[in-house]
Design a protein around this motif. Structure first.
Motif, PDB file in Angstrom:
ATOM      1  N   ARG A  30      46.604  62.024  63.822  1.00 55.64           N
ATOM      2  CA  ARG A  30      47.257  61.964  65.433  1.00 55.64           C
ATOM      3  C   ARG A  30      48.478  61.379  65.041  1.00 55.64           C
ATOM      4  N   ALA A  31      49.715  61.978  65.533  1.00 54.08           N
ATOM      5  CA  ALA A  31      50.979  61.651  65.311  1.00 54.08           C
ATOM      6  C   ALA A  31      51.519  60.878  66.619  1.00 54.08           C
ATOM      7  N   ILE A  32      51.036  61.433  67.893  1.00 51.38           N
ATOM      8  CA  ILE A  32      51.280  60.688  69.092  1.00 51.38           C
ATOM      9  C   ILE A  32      50.115  60.285  69.881  1.00 51.38           C
ATOM     10  N   GLY A  49      62.847  54.514  67.475  1.00 52.50           N
ATOM     11  CA  GLY A  49      61.848  53.844  66.707  1.00 52.50           C
ATOM     12  C   GLY A  49      61.947  54.125  65.157  1.00 52.50           C
ATOM     13  N   PRO A  50      60.974  53.618  64.483  1.00 54.16           N
ATOM     14  CA  PRO A  50      61.156  53.780  63.006  1.00 54.16           C
ATOM     15  C   PRO A  50      60.776  55.213  62.741  1.00 54.16           C
ATOM     16  N   SER A  51      61.190  55.539  61.490  1.00 60.49           N
ATOM     17  CA  SER A  51      61.146  56.920  60.921  1.00 60.49           C
ATOM     18  C   SER A  51      59.564  57.168  60.926  1.00 60.49           C
ATOM     19  N   GLY A  52      59.278  58.350  61.337  1.00 57.30           N
ATOM     20  CA  GLY A  52      57.815  58.703  61.222  1.00 57.30           C
ATOM     21  C   GLY A  52      56.790  58.403  62.483  1.00 57.30           C
ATOM     22  N   CYS A  53      57.604  57.568  63.372  1.00 56.00           N
ATOM     23  CA  CYS A  53      56.727  57.101  64.591  1.00 56.00           C
ATOM     24  C   CYS A  53      56.333  58.036  65.680  1.00 56.00           C
ATOM     25  N   GLY A  54      57.188  59.431  65.433  1.00 63.97           N
ATOM     26  CA  GLY A  54      56.585  60.547  66.183  1.00 63.97           C
ATOM     27  C   GLY A  54      57.576  60.922  67.433  1.00 63.97           C
ATOM     28  N   LYS A  55      58.788  60.346  67.416  1.00 63.79           N
ATOM     29  CA  LYS A  55      59.820  60.795  68.175  1.00 63.79           C
ATOM     30  C   LYS A  55      59.967  62.274  68.369  1.00 63.79           C
ATOM     31  N   SER A  56      60.133  62.859  67.260  1.00 70.58           N
ATOM     32  CA  SER A  56      60.653  64.383  67.093  1.00 70.58           C
ATOM     33  C   SER A  56      59.312  65.163  67.724  1.00 70.58           C
ATOM     34  N   THR A  57      58.064  64.513  67.310  1.00 72.07           N
ATOM     35  CA  THR A  57      56.804  65.344  67.428  1.00 72.07           C
ATOM     36  C   THR A  57      56.579  65.470  69.151  1.00 72.07           C
ATOM     37  N   PHE A  58      56.886  64.133  69.646  1.00 71.48           N
ATOM     38  CA  PHE A  58      56.995  64.236  71.336  1.00 71.48           C
ATOM     39  C   PHE A  58      57.927  64.906  71.981  1.00 71.48           C
ATOM     40  N   THR A 100      67.301  59.424  68.842  1.00 77.24           N
ATOM     41  CA  THR A 100      68.393  58.906  67.924  1.00 77.24           C
ATOM     42  C   THR A 100      67.858  57.755  67.154  1.00 77.24           C
ATOM     43  N   HIS A 101      68.351  57.788  65.846  1.00 76.83           N
ATOM     44  CA  HIS A 101      68.040  56.620  64.885  1.00 76.83           C
ATOM     45  C   HIS A 101      69.130  55.405  65.288  1.00 76.83           C
ATOM     46  N   ASN A 102      70.058  55.874  65.906  1.00 74.35           N
ATOM     47  CA  ASN A 102      71.326  54.742  65.969  1.00 74.35           C
ATOM     48  C   ASN A 102      71.233  54.163  67.286  1.00 74.35           C
ATOM     49  N   THR A 117      54.979  76.364  67.233  1.00 79.91           N
ATOM     50  CA  THR A 117      55.530  76.936  65.846  1.00 79.91           C
ATOM     51  C   THR A 117      54.749  76.409  64.541  1.00 79.91           C
ATOM     52  N   VAL A 118      54.165  75.098  64.704  1.00 76.82           N
ATOM     53  CA  VAL A 118      53.458  74.564  63.775  1.00 76.82           C
ATOM     54  C   VAL A 118      51.956  74.913  63.842  1.00 76.82           C
ATOM     55  N   PRO A 119      51.567  75.609  63.089  1.00 72.89           N
ATOM     56  CA  PRO A 119      50.242  76.109  63.218  1.00 72.89           C
ATOM     57  C   PRO A 119      49.002  75.005  63.328  1.00 72.89           C
ATOM     58  N   TYR A 162      48.112  66.028  67.534  1.00 81.60           N
ATOM     59  CA  TYR A 162      47.448  65.838  66.167  1.00 81.60           C
ATOM     60  C   TYR A 162      48.178  67.069  65.053  1.00 81.60           C
ATOM     61  N   TYR A 163      48.384  66.686  64.002  1.00 83.02           N
ATOM     62  CA  TYR A 163      48.490  67.512  62.883  1.00 83.02           C
ATOM     63  C   TYR A 163      47.376  67.662  62.091  1.00 83.02           C
ATOM     64  N   GLY A 164      46.449  68.816  62.220  1.00 86.20           N
ATOM     65  CA  GLY A 164      45.273  68.632  61.626  1.00 86.20           C
ATOM     66  C   GLY A 164      44.420  67.500  62.150  1.00 86.20           C
ATOM     67  N   ASP A 188      67.640  66.461  69.508  1.00 83.45           N
ATOM     68  CA  ASP A 188      66.897  65.780  68.249  1.00 83.45           C
ATOM     69  C   ASP A 188      67.864  65.252  67.255  1.00 83.45           C
ATOM     70  N   GLU A 189      68.182  64.016  67.272  1.00 83.50           N
ATOM     71  CA  GLU A 189      69.328  63.419  66.180  1.00 83.50           C
ATOM     72  C   GLU A 189      70.351  64.302  66.185  1.00 83.50           C
ATOM     73  N   PRO A 190      71.089  64.560  67.455  1.00 86.91           N
ATOM     74  CA  PRO A 190      71.993  65.700  67.384  1.00 86.91           C
ATOM     75  C   PRO A 190      73.372  65.342  66.711  1.00 86.91           C
TER      76      PRO A 190
HETATM   77  N1  LIG Z   1      54.619  69.820  60.526  1.00 88.51           N
HETATM   78  C1  LIG Z   1      53.798  68.559  60.281  1.00 88.51           C
HETATM   79  N2  LIG Z   1      52.722  68.694  59.830  1.00 88.51           N
HETATM   80  C2  LIG Z   1      52.067  67.718  59.453  1.00 88.51           C
HETATM   81  N3  LIG Z   1      52.569  66.394  59.701  1.00 88.51           N
HETATM   82  C3  LIG Z   1      53.803  66.290  60.435  1.00 88.51           C
HETATM   83  C4  LIG Z   1      54.626  67.483  60.704  1.00 88.51           C
HETATM   84  N4  LIG Z   1      55.773  66.905  61.436  1.00 88.51           N
HETATM   85  C5  LIG Z   1      55.611  65.675  61.469  1.00 88.51           C
HETATM   86  N5  LIG Z   1      54.335  65.284  60.807  1.00 88.51           N
HETATM   87  C6  LIG Z   1      53.977  63.884  60.639  1.00 88.51           C
HETATM   88  O1  LIG Z   1      53.885  63.139  62.121  1.00 88.51           O
HETATM   89  C7  LIG Z   1      54.058  61.949  62.062  1.00 88.51           C
HETATM   90  C8  LIG Z   1      55.637  61.661  63.096  1.00 88.51           C
HETATM   91  O2  LIG Z   1      56.778  62.466  62.655  1.00 88.51           O
HETATM   92  P1  LIG Z   1      57.838  62.752  63.511  1.00 88.51           P
HETATM   93  O3  LIG Z   1      58.928  63.631  62.687  1.00 88.51           O
HETATM   94  O4  LIG Z   1      57.549  63.106  64.838  1.00 88.51           O
HETATM   95  O5  LIG Z   1      58.435  61.306  63.553  1.00 88.51           O
HETATM   96  P2  LIG Z   1      59.809  60.730  63.836  1.00 88.51           P
HETATM   97  O6  LIG Z   1      59.568  59.487  64.644  1.00 88.51           O
HETATM   98  O7  LIG Z   1      60.648  61.921  64.623  1.00 88.51           O
HETATM   99  O8  LIG Z   1      60.563  60.594  62.608  1.00 88.51           O
HETATM  100  P3  LIG Z   1      62.135  60.511  61.746  1.00 88.51           P
HETATM  101  O9  LIG Z   1      62.787  59.473  62.701  1.00 88.51           O
HETATM  102  O10 LIG Z   1      62.091  60.308  60.567  1.00 88.51           O
HETATM  103  O11 LIG Z   1      62.718  61.896  62.080  1.00 88.51           O
HETATM  104  C9  LIG Z   1      54.860  61.451  60.458  1.00 88.51           C
HETATM  105  O12 LIG Z   1      53.432  61.072  60.141  1.00 88.51           O
HETATM  106  C10 LIG Z   1      54.964  62.967  60.107  1.00 88.51           C
HETATM  107  O13 LIG Z   1      54.737  62.673  58.713  1.00 88.51           O
END
Ligand SMILES: Nc1ncnc2c1ncn2[C@@H]1O[C@H](COP(=O)(O)OP(=O)(O)OP(=O)(O)O)[C@@H](O)[C@H]1O
Length: 258
Positions: A24-26, A43-52, A210-212, A62-64, A19-21, A179-181
């Motif tokens: 729910r991102a994942i 997965g498409p942009s914003g789907c949570g790959k980097s978060t996971f 990767t986006h690719n 590091t993200v409060p 969760y961010y606040g 992360d997308e190196p």
């Molecule tokens: N520091 C943050 N604070 C609040 N919301 C965040 C933060 N980082 C990511 N999010 C949100 O969490 C969701 C997942 O983001 P994330 O960066 O993990 O996706 P992604 O699949 O890696 O996207 P991309 O391919 O565009 O990098 C998005 O809705 C994003 O806006």
């Protein structure tokens, strides 16, 4: 989602939500990664790959506003346990970022810094050996051996990214998260990083966002497809790209959205 062929996971994630606040991102992701494989997250942009990905070495700390639920184990050890030393964890689970981020120090110091602060060496000769070995394994030694005192930031983007990989390798990690190196690199530098991933496979468990899709197909043995925070499908890369089970995966890999 446990794969019956996967017997000894290096990383085990169970029912992980992030969760961010209040957002729910994942959502409830479970996944195993073994020592000898490269796993791609697509997965498409914003789907949570980097978060996971970032939950796997607690970079989310590091993200409060970020909160992680569920369990993640490294060799069976709970990485979110209060007793876990996070500095140690990030040496064991190294990370390479989208944008190469060498320290504004010499090439030598970029690689020597980690082993020194982790107390991995006591003699200068040993440190020299680690620096050389890490740069060799990162496929950079021949290009930099005569300029080790030059600044890491003076290298080309592709060389900087290999320097960052050498820096991760220098502390003898078990897992490397990427992360997308290649997203900031040209095709030739990208090909070198992909070649390097092939060479590092087996020695380190590797997870790459990767986006690719061609890149995922080239470098990974298994691929996880994420959509809107869900892990939709995780399986052999060849199956994901040629015979996906889920409609959403099919739509994504055929370019219908994303
Ligand atoms: N520091 C943050 N604070 C609040 N919301 C965040 C933060 N980082 C990511 N999010 C949100 O969490 C969701 C997942 O983001 P994330 O960066 O993990 O996706 P992604 O699949 O890696 O996207 P991309 O391919 O565009 O990098 C998005 O809705 C994003 O806006």
């Amino acid at each position: 989602m446990r794969d019956p062929l996967v017997t000894t996971p290096k990383i085990t994630a169970r029912n992980v939500s992030v969760y961010y606040g209040a957002t729910r991102a994942i959502d409830d992701v479970s996944i195993d990664v073994t020592q000898d494989e490269v796993v791609a997250f697509i997965g498409p942009s914003g789907c949570g790959k980097s978060t996971f990905l970032r939950t796997l070495n607690r970079m989310n700390d590091t993200v409060p506003s970020a909160r992680v639920e569920g369990e993640i184990y490294l060799d069976g050890e709970d990485i979110y346990a209060p007793s876990m030393d996070v500095v140690q964890l990030r040496a064991r689970v190294g990370m390479v970022f989208q944008k190469p981020n060498p320290f504004p120090k010499s090439i030598y110091e970029n690689v020597a810094y980690g082993p020194r602060i982790h107390g991995l060496t006591h003699a200068k000769g040993e440190l020299d050996d680690i620096v050389e070995g890490s740069l060799r394994r990162a496929g950079l030694w021949d290009e930099v051996k005569d300029r080790l005192t030059d600044s890491g930031t003076a290298l080309s983007g592709g060389q900087q990214q290999r320097l960052c990989i050498a820096r991760a390798i220098a502390v003898d990690p078990e897992v490397i998260l990427m992360d997308e190196p290649c997203s900031a690199l040209d095709p030739i530098a990208t090909a070198k990083i992909e070649e390097l991933i092939h060479e590092l496979k087996g020695r380190y468990a590797i997870v790459i966002v990767t986006h690719n899709m061609q890149q995922a197909a080239r470098v990974s043995q298994r691929t996880a497809f994420f959509h809107l925070g869900h892990l939709v499908e995780f399986g052999a890369t060849s199956d994901i790209f040629t015979n996906p089970r889920a409609e959403r995966t099919k739509d994504y890999i055929t370019g219908r959205y994303g």
